[in-house]
Design an enzyme around this catalytic site. Sequence first.
Site, PDB file in Angstrom:
ATOM      1  N   LYS A 111     -11.703   0.281  -0.320  1.00  0.00           N
ATOM      2  CA  LYS A 111     -11.714   1.716  -0.526  1.00  0.00           C
ATOM      3  C   LYS A 111     -11.181   1.987  -1.927  1.00  0.00           C
ATOM      4  CE  LYS A 111      -7.453   2.385   2.225  1.00  0.00           C
ATOM      5  NZ  LYS A 111      -7.197   1.217   3.100  1.00  0.00           N
TER       6      LYS A 111
ATOM      7  N   ASP B 183      -5.933   2.579  -3.381  1.00  0.00           N
ATOM      8  CA  ASP B 183      -7.176   2.599  -2.611  1.00  0.00           C
ATOM      9  C   ASP B 183      -7.342   3.853  -1.757  1.00  0.00           C
ATOM     10  OD1 ASP B 183      -5.231   1.809  -0.847  1.00  0.00           O
ATOM     11  OD2 ASP B 183      -6.261   0.011  -0.130  1.00  0.00           O
ATOM     12  N   ARG B 184      -6.282   4.641  -1.615  1.00  0.00           N
ATOM     13  CA  ARG B 184      -6.404   5.875  -0.819  1.00  0.00           C
ATOM     14  C   ARG B 184      -6.549   7.090  -1.729  1.00  0.00           C
ATOM     15  NH1 ARG B 184      -2.696   5.690   4.521  1.00  0.00           N
ATOM     16  NH2 ARG B 184      -3.180   3.533   5.095  1.00  0.00           N
TER      17      ARG B 184
ATOM     18  N   ASP C 258      -1.235   1.295  -3.928  1.00  0.00           N
ATOM     19  CA  ASP C 258      -2.150   0.332  -4.544  1.00  0.00           C
ATOM     20  C   ASP C 258      -3.476   0.956  -4.964  1.00  0.00           C
ATOM     21  OD1 ASP C 258      -2.774   0.680  -1.846  1.00  0.00           O
ATOM     22  OD2 ASP C 258      -3.723  -1.289  -1.685  1.00  0.00           O
TER      23      ASP C 258
ATOM     24  N   ASP D 151      -2.490   6.335  -3.293  1.00  0.00           N
ATOM     25  CA  ASP D 151      -1.336   5.647  -2.721  1.00  0.00           C
ATOM     26  C   ASP D 151      -0.833   4.522  -3.624  1.00  0.00           C
ATOM     27  OD1 ASP D 151      -3.449   3.895  -2.361  1.00  0.00           O
ATOM     28  OD2 ASP D 151      -2.667   3.112  -0.477  1.00  0.00           O
TER      29      ASP D 151
ATOM     30  N   SER E 116       0.801  -1.220   0.000  1.00  0.00           N
ATOM     31  CA  SER E 116       0.000   0.000   0.000  1.00  0.00           C
ATOM     32  C   SER E 116       0.837   1.275   0.000  1.00  0.00           C
ATOM     33  CB  SER E 116      -0.960  -0.047   1.186  1.00  0.00           C
ATOM     34  OG  SER E 116      -1.865   1.000   1.117  1.00  0.00           O
ATOM     35  N   HIS E 117       0.696   2.066   1.050  1.00  0.00           N
ATOM     36  CA  HIS E 117       1.353   3.370   1.112  1.00  0.00           C
ATOM     37  C   HIS E 117       2.788   3.277   1.632  1.00  0.00           C
ATOM     38  CE1 HIS E 117      -0.555   2.191   4.778  1.00  0.00           C
ATOM     39  NE2 HIS E 117       0.313   2.931   5.440  1.00  0.00           N
TER      40      HIS E 117
HETATM   41  C1  VG1 Z   1      -3.567   1.894   8.267  1.00  0.00           C
HETATM   42  C2  VG1 Z   1      -4.742   2.849   8.418  1.00  0.00           C
HETATM   43  C3  VG1 Z   1      -6.042   2.113   8.223  1.00  0.00           C
HETATM   44  C4  VG1 Z   1      -6.035   1.434   6.842  1.00  0.00           C
HETATM   45  C5  VG1 Z   1      -4.821   0.551   6.717  1.00  0.00           C
HETATM   46  C6  VG1 Z   1      -4.690  -0.050   5.335  1.00  0.00           C
HETATM   47  O1  VG1 Z   1      -3.637   0.878   9.255  1.00  0.00           O
HETATM   48  O2  VG1 Z   1      -4.695   3.478   9.668  1.00  0.00           O
HETATM   49  O3  VG1 Z   1      -7.100   3.011   8.352  1.00  0.00           O
HETATM   50  O4  VG1 Z   1      -7.192   0.670   6.667  1.00  0.00           O
HETATM   51  O5  VG1 Z   1      -3.626   1.292   6.979  1.00  0.00           O
HETATM   52  O6  VG1 Z   1      -4.600   0.947   4.358  1.00  0.00           O
HETATM   53  P1  VG1 Z   1      -2.788   0.937  10.611  1.00  0.00           P
HETATM   54  O7  VG1 Z   1      -3.092  -0.347  11.307  1.00  0.00           O
HETATM   55  O8  VG1 Z   1      -1.347   1.094  10.233  1.00  0.00           O
HETATM   56  O9  VG1 Z   1      -3.250   2.130  11.358  1.00  0.00           O
HETATM   57  V1  VG1 Z   1      -3.792   0.627   2.907  1.00  0.00           V
HETATM   58  O10 VG1 Z   1      -4.048   1.862   1.921  1.00  0.00           O
HETATM   59  O11 VG1 Z   1      -2.764  -0.376   3.389  1.00  0.00           O
HETATM   60  O12 VG1 Z   1      -4.570  -0.666   2.159  1.00  0.00           O
HETATM   61 CO    CO Z   2      -3.513   1.378   0.042  1.00  0.00          CO
END
Ligand code: VG1
Ligand code: CO
Length: 546
Positions: free
Chosen positions: A379, A284-285, A282, A280, A113-114
């Site tokens: 998302k 989804d953000r 992948d 981000d 992801s990010h």
């Molecule tokens: C973080 C965010 C959460 C989100 C998750 C996955 O998790 O706070 O809201 O759903 O990332 O997002 P954490 O446990 O680090 O707070 V992503 O864009 O990875 O799919």
């Molecule tokens: Co993501």
Amino acid sequence: MDILTVATTPFTDQRPGTSGLRKKVRRFQTPHYLENFVQALFDCLPQREGATLVLGGDGRHYNREAIGVILRMAAANGIGRILLGAGGLLSTPAVSNLIRRHRTRGGIILSASHNPGGPDGDFGIKFNIDNGGPAPEAFTEAVYARTREITEYRILESGEVPLDHPGEHTLGGMTVTIIDPVADYAALMETLLDFPRLRSLFDTGAFRMVYDAMHAVTGPYAIEILEHRLGAPADTVIHGTPLPDFGGGHPDPNLVHARELVQRLFQPAPRCPDFGAASDGDGDRNMILGCNFFVTPSDSLAVLAANLHRLPGYRTGLKGVARSLPTSRAVDRVAAALGVECYETPTGWKFFGNLLDAGRINLCGEESFGTGSDHLREKDGLWAVLCWLNLVAERQQSVAEIVREHWRNFGRDFYTRHDYEALDPDVARQLVDRLRDRLGTLPGRRFGDFTVASADEFAYTDPVDGSVSEHQGLRLLFHQEARLVVRLSGTGTEGATLRLYLEQYEPDIARHDADANDYLAPLIHAAGEILQVEALTGRSAPDVIT
Ligand code: VG1
Ligand code: CO
């Protein structure tokens, strides 16, 4: 092509977190590490024989190698067909869509992801079930249990698929169908949003927009939809080519990491574009910016809730809405005004799946730049951007005007999140444990300007299937319409990340234009007093403020 059965021994660190298994690339490159996890996943998949799965990733370092391994293992484990994004690329929302549209048994998404990429960065693997959403906890825990007892995995001895060539390929007894990663997703967007009106926005050339794909997966999606289908100028999408190391950047769409975009949007009005957005790694953000204006993700959710009926795919309006615990209560006010249910869930998209499937909600979101609807079970970054563009076009107002009007109608929930990264995990745990132990003693106590009204640890009972998820964050409510939520991240790969979520409600219009960090300074101070972050961690300031 022979099927090999390879002897292996368990790794102890393969428990999926908030969003799949996420580790350093180098950890994933440990011999058998990826294979063990994938075999555990296949072992837990019901009716695997002949099943169809979707497969793709965000293009980060190790994406192609991992896809090669997963394809050979899928063939050796009796999977019938894989729908694979060309080049091994698929955004998370695109995977969710493909699973639903083609009714597959599920999908595998390769992404952290990010989190940063490259050889020294992070890698990850997520599994989504047949509704298109992240596997629920019961499934990920079963996979974890399996990784603890695994003794062998199955893989084709050899065999390669040319990842970049659309069409049908055969691997052992399995079919690999390589598809255009963008087509189905773009078609879905056309059904939900007013494309003719969006085209008219770009017609005259007066409306200017910048979309930062952060060298991650959404580049091809944004170029196709914004530039090709909606007629935005060719330089609308910046950093549009997916790169294995995201160009050295951190593909997290916030004010800190989307630096170039932020610079362009925060400058004197004549030079400033009307609209800015980013997604981000992948896809989804999303981050939404207006000219010299930042929309907090919590406000974005509330504004979309209040305006959902204006979008063609949602003419019947808001059915119900859900937000994760740390997301501000701005959307609760909209739900109350519209007389629909507002659910509070733990962090992570997997908790929205049942509510969406049951038709109890058609919109949901998180403070972490995540927004989505019942069109998918993930998302969806680009979707959120298109929704905002649609609102701007329909209401003929700027982003800032739309948000300010919203605050006038509902009041403003000032919001900020403070992250302390790479902490010693023991220290972080102690800090949270210490607060948990004191929760019962806090109500009635005063810290600076704030008096604690209630303090508890959040546990969630899923209203659809009754499953219970405990230890989902500590929350303190104050009499001054303020709130503090504290939890540890479940996506980090280095030490522990402590997140403090702070918010305070302000009904007085005269105070709505205050800077969020100035406005929240007394609350931030009170939180410091309650948590003793500096004394316990030695850190005098957070690493990231969003
Ligand atoms: C973080 C965010 C959460 C989100 C998750 C996955 O998790 O706070 O809201 O759903 O990332 O997002 P954490 O446990 O680090 O707070 V992503 O864009 O990875 O799919
Ligand atoms: Co993501």
